[in-house]
Write an enzyme that holds these catalytic residues in place. Structure first.
Site, PDB file in Angstrom:
ATOM      1  CG  HIS A 233      -2.230  -0.668   0.976  1.00  0.00           C
ATOM      2  ND1 HIS A 233      -2.339  -2.011   0.715  1.00  0.00           N
ATOM      3  CD2 HIS A 233      -3.489  -0.173   0.937  1.00  0.00           C
ATOM      4  CE1 HIS A 233      -3.605  -2.316   0.519  1.00  0.00           C
ATOM      5  NE2 HIS A 233      -4.331  -1.235   0.645  1.00  0.00           N
ATOM      6  CG  HIS A 349       3.433  -3.625   6.666  1.00  0.00           C
ATOM      7  ND1 HIS A 349       4.102  -4.761   6.267  1.00  0.00           N
ATOM      8  CD2 HIS A 349       2.380  -3.504   5.835  1.00  0.00           C
ATOM      9  CE1 HIS A 349       3.483  -5.301   5.235  1.00  0.00           C
ATOM     10  NE2 HIS A 349       2.440  -4.567   4.958  1.00  0.00           N
TER      11      HIS A 349
HETATM   12  C1  LIG Z   1      -0.024   2.581 -22.092  1.00  0.00           C
HETATM   13  C2  LIG Z   1      -1.479   3.015 -22.201  1.00  0.00           C
HETATM   14  C3  LIG Z   1      -1.579   4.520 -22.135  1.00  0.00           C
HETATM   15  C4  LIG Z   1      -3.006   4.958 -22.302  1.00  0.00           C
HETATM   16  C5  LIG Z   1      -3.824   4.485 -21.068  1.00  0.00           C
HETATM   17  C6  LIG Z   1      -5.189   5.106 -21.202  1.00  0.00           C
HETATM   18  C7  LIG Z   1      -6.081   4.954 -20.264  1.00  0.00           C
HETATM   19  C8  LIG Z   1      -5.753   4.118 -19.053  1.00  0.00           C
HETATM   20  C9  LIG Z   1      -6.904   3.228 -18.742  1.00  0.00           C
HETATM   21  C10 LIG Z   1      -6.733   2.022 -18.202  1.00  0.00           C
HETATM   22  C11 LIG Z   1      -5.381   1.509 -17.856  1.00  0.00           C
HETATM   23  C12 LIG Z   1      -4.961   0.511 -18.839  1.00  0.00           C
HETATM   24  C13 LIG Z   1      -3.738   0.057 -18.823  1.00  0.00           C
HETATM   25  C14 LIG Z   1      -2.816   0.546 -17.770  1.00  0.00           C
HETATM   26  C15 LIG Z   1      -1.981  -0.560 -17.186  1.00  0.00           C
HETATM   27  C16 LIG Z   1      -2.317  -1.221 -16.084  1.00  0.00           C
HETATM   28  C17 LIG Z   1      -3.664  -1.005 -15.496  1.00  0.00           C
HETATM   29  C18 LIG Z   1      -3.693  -1.503 -14.046  1.00  0.00           C
HETATM   30  C19 LIG Z   1      -4.817  -2.505 -13.861  1.00  0.00           C
HETATM   31  C20 LIG Z   1      -5.041  -2.754 -12.408  1.00  0.00           C
HETATM   32  O1  LIG Z   1      -4.676  -2.008 -11.529  1.00  0.00           O
HETATM   33  S1  LIG Z   1      -5.883  -4.127 -12.105  1.00  0.00           S
HETATM   34  C21 LIG Z   1      -5.600  -4.306 -10.412  1.00  0.00           C
HETATM   35  C22 LIG Z   1      -4.768  -5.574 -10.238  1.00  0.00           C
HETATM   36  N1  LIG Z   1      -4.485  -5.657  -8.856  1.00  0.00           N
HETATM   37  C23 LIG Z   1      -5.424  -6.102  -7.989  1.00  0.00           C
HETATM   38  O2  LIG Z   1      -6.493  -6.526  -8.320  1.00  0.00           O
HETATM   39  C24 LIG Z   1      -5.049  -5.997  -6.558  1.00  0.00           C
HETATM   40  C25 LIG Z   1      -3.876  -6.903  -6.329  1.00  0.00           C
HETATM   41  N2  LIG Z   1      -3.330  -6.536  -5.022  1.00  0.00           N
HETATM   42  C26 LIG Z   1      -2.250  -5.881  -4.986  1.00  0.00           C
HETATM   43  O3  LIG Z   1      -1.686  -5.464  -5.973  1.00  0.00           O
HETATM   44  C27 LIG Z   1      -1.716  -5.709  -3.565  1.00  0.00           C
HETATM   45  O4  LIG Z   1      -2.680  -6.130  -2.635  1.00  0.00           O
HETATM   46  C28 LIG Z   1      -1.415  -4.262  -3.239  1.00  0.00           C
HETATM   47  C29 LIG Z   1      -0.184  -3.824  -3.990  1.00  0.00           C
HETATM   48  C30 LIG Z   1      -2.612  -3.420  -3.582  1.00  0.00           C
HETATM   49  C31 LIG Z   1      -1.142  -4.172  -1.736  1.00  0.00           C
HETATM   50  O5  LIG Z   1      -0.079  -5.048  -1.445  1.00  0.00           O
HETATM   51  P1  LIG Z   1      -0.119  -5.994  -0.128  1.00  0.00           P
HETATM   52  O6  LIG Z   1      -1.305  -5.597   0.682  1.00  0.00           O
HETATM   53  O7  LIG Z   1      -0.259  -7.384  -0.638  1.00  0.00           O
HETATM   54  O8  LIG Z   1       1.188  -5.761   0.563  1.00  0.00           O
HETATM   55  N1  LIG Z   2      -5.221   2.567   3.897  1.00  0.00           N
HETATM   56  C1  LIG Z   2      -5.656   1.305   4.048  1.00  0.00           C
HETATM   57  N2  LIG Z   2      -6.983   1.042   4.069  1.00  0.00           N
HETATM   58  C2  LIG Z   2      -7.434  -0.228   4.230  1.00  0.00           C
HETATM   59  N3  LIG Z   2      -6.626  -1.314   4.371  1.00  0.00           N
HETATM   60  C3  LIG Z   2      -5.297  -1.087   4.365  1.00  0.00           C
HETATM   61  C4  LIG Z   2      -4.746   0.215   4.199  1.00  0.00           C
HETATM   62  N4  LIG Z   2      -3.393   0.101   4.216  1.00  0.00           N
HETATM   63  C5  LIG Z   2      -3.107  -1.196   4.385  1.00  0.00           C
HETATM   64  N5  LIG Z   2      -4.252  -1.901   4.479  1.00  0.00           N
HETATM   65  C6  LIG Z   2      -4.365  -3.358   4.655  1.00  0.00           C
HETATM   66  O1  LIG Z   2      -3.303  -3.776   5.501  1.00  0.00           O
HETATM   67  C7  LIG Z   2      -2.701  -4.971   5.001  1.00  0.00           C
HETATM   68  C8  LIG Z   2      -1.260  -4.725   4.720  1.00  0.00           C
HETATM   69  O2  LIG Z   2      -1.202  -3.815   3.647  1.00  0.00           O
HETATM   70  P1  LIG Z   2       0.193  -3.546   2.892  1.00  0.00           P
HETATM   71  O3  LIG Z   2       0.981  -4.798   3.041  1.00  0.00           O
HETATM   72  O4  LIG Z   2      -0.184  -3.238   1.499  1.00  0.00           O
HETATM   73  O5  LIG Z   2       0.778  -2.376   3.622  1.00  0.00           O
HETATM   74  C9  LIG Z   2      -3.459  -5.321   3.723  1.00  0.00           C
HETATM   75  O6  LIG Z   2      -4.400  -6.300   4.059  1.00  0.00           O
HETATM   76  P2  LIG Z   2      -4.707  -7.445   2.968  1.00  0.00           P
HETATM   77  O7  LIG Z   2      -3.477  -7.576   2.109  1.00  0.00           O
HETATM   78  O8  LIG Z   2      -4.987  -8.654   3.777  1.00  0.00           O
HETATM   79  O9  LIG Z   2      -5.885  -6.913   2.224  1.00  0.00           O
HETATM   80  C10 LIG Z   2      -4.161  -4.046   3.322  1.00  0.00           C
HETATM   81  O10 LIG Z   2      -5.393  -4.296   2.674  1.00  0.00           O
END
Ligand SMILES: CCCCC/C=C\C/C=C\C/C=C\C/C=C\CCCC(=O)SCCNC(=O)CCNC(=O)[C@H](O)C(C)(C)COP(=O)(O)O
Ligand SMILES: Nc1ncnc2c1ncn2[C@@H]1O[C@H](COP(=O)(O)O)[C@@H](OP(=O)(O)O)[C@H]1O
Length: 379
Positions: A233, A349
């Protein structure tokens, strides 16, 4: 200090300062109230923050394209879009390899760091007292969901157990069933808890493995713990803020000048939203030729919401089409607020894991925008 230097300072410092502010809020005891507003499974986190790079891409590119026109310099406009696309592509690739995955079957960098520093997908379902481990999933909802999933996997593979495992299998399934049915602690003795946890761990890694990424571990009801886990995050919100602020440098001056030039027009659209109250309308129905009661009720109760909806639609269309920089600034404030909440939520964290997430985003975006600083300064 010139406006360009001010903007430079804001661009460079806003994310680290936001994280520091989160720590200060915690240090002075105001963190508890803020942490109470945080919901891992809430709409904002699940739909916006976790899919933030999509929303940031959408709004960022809409602004880049909307404000590309440089009067009388179409060549420069095209060059700017090409430079933005190059920066965006670098940041998108970095977002992907750090949070989603490096290659097919290879986890993202944040998970590789975690695994190589001793992290693992754990199944410490029961604590030494035989109760459900509070740290297992962090919330009752998630714990119930994880136990239901584990129960399904164990039940599905009940016949695959050899004679030695059968006893442990039935005790594990029975204990989980107790918790799922009574939502209280199962009648698991301290000596049995470790054995059941180990059995569940082995079964889940055997049937659902490999659980080598946080996404897989979360999906199969495990607990991602034991290593240095850079905060995704903090990484993601920093990357998004740095991208939006970096591109705002290209078109911000023009966009805000255009917004300022139309300030009265926009203000008129906003006040018209409130100029539809039923009492206000009722009074206006009086006048020289008073209307019938039915006509006044229609004017007071039906027309106002219709007029309000139409005014809201006009305002939304005007901002989305003519002033998308307003949406970009709203997104920027949302990501900074989420970054503050993540920094305040110290139980998720360690400080070092926040800092590693921040540096991972900050260094790449810093290099990308520092390289283009000369070109951006000319904007
Ligand atoms: C090159 C194109 C230029 C023109 C673009 C024009 C318009 C843009 C419109 C759309 C975008 C199209 C392409 C852009 C490229 C990528 C788009 C991104 C798509 C997504 O974001 S889909 C989301 C996928 N991820 C998830 O569903 C969540 C997965 N979870 C995580 O990634 C992690 O939980 C976290 C990083 C959020 C948090 O980490 P932790 O909690 O696990 O530590
Ligand atoms: N601003 C926020 N709002 C809600 N949830 C958050 C948050 N920041 C971190 N978290 C949650 O805290 C956990 C650790 O986040 P991160 O590793 O990205 O810092 C993640 O849980 P989950 O991964 O189980 O959903 C994430 O969803």
């Amino acid at each position: 200090m010139s406006s360009s230097k001010w903007f430079n300072a804001v661009h460079l410092l806003v994310c680290p300062v936001t994280v520091l502010l989160g720590y200060l809020i915690n240090a002075y005891g105001y963190g508890t109230a803020l942490q109470a507003t945080l919901n891992k499974d809430g709409l904002v986190n699940a739909v916006f923050v976790k899919k933030g790079w999509f929303w940031t891409s959408l709004v960022g590119w809409w602004c880049i394209i909307r404000y590309r026109a440089v009067p009388g310099a179409t060549g420069r406009g095209r060059r700017r879009i090409a430079q933005s696309l190059k920066r965006y592509t670098i940041l998108t690739v970095w977002w992907y390899v750090f949070t989603q995955g490096i290659w097919f079957g290879v986890g993202p960098i944040m998970d590789l760091v975690f695994v190589y520093t001793g992290g693992h997908c754990h199944y410490d379902v029961f604590d030494n007292a035989g109760h459900v481990n509070q740290d297992f999933q962090g919330s009752v909802t998630r714990t119930q969901r994880a136990l239901a999933l584990i129960h399904n996997v164990l039940t599905l593979h009940g016949d695959d157990q050899d004679h030695h495992e059968k006893k442990l299998w039935s005790r594990s399934v029975g204990s989980i069933q107790d918790v799922l049915q009574t939502a209280e602690s199962a009648n698991v003795t301290a000596s049995a808890a470790a054995g059941i946890n180990s059995f569940i761990h082995d079964q889940m890694h055997r049937w659902q493995g490999p659980l080598t990424t946080s996404a897989q571990c979360r999906r199969f009801g495990g607990h991602w713990a034991g290593g240095h886990d850079p905060s995704g995050h903090v990484f993601l919100t920093t990357l998004m803020c740095m991208f939006l602020l970096g591109e705002l440098r290209v078109f911000g001056r023009r966009a805000l000048a255009h917004l300022y030039a139309q300030k009265w027009h926009l203000l008129g659209m906003v006040t018209r939203l409130f100029d539809t109250g039923p009492l206000w309308t009722w009074r206006r129905c009086g006048g020289a030729r008073p209307m019938s009661c039915g006509a006044r009720l229609w004017r007071a109760l039906v027309e106002p919401p219709v007029a309000c909806a139409a005014a809201l639609l006009r305002l939304t269309r005007c901002i989305a089409c003519d002033h998308p920089v307003v949406v970009l600034l709203a997104l920027l404030v949302t990501w900074l607020w989420q970054l503050l909440l993540t920094a305040v939520a110290s139980h998720f964290h360690t400080v070092r894991e926040h800092i590693s997430g921040l540096l991972a985003a900050y260094l790449v975006t810093g290099v990308v925008y520092a390289r283009d600083a000369a070109a951006l300064r000319l904007v």
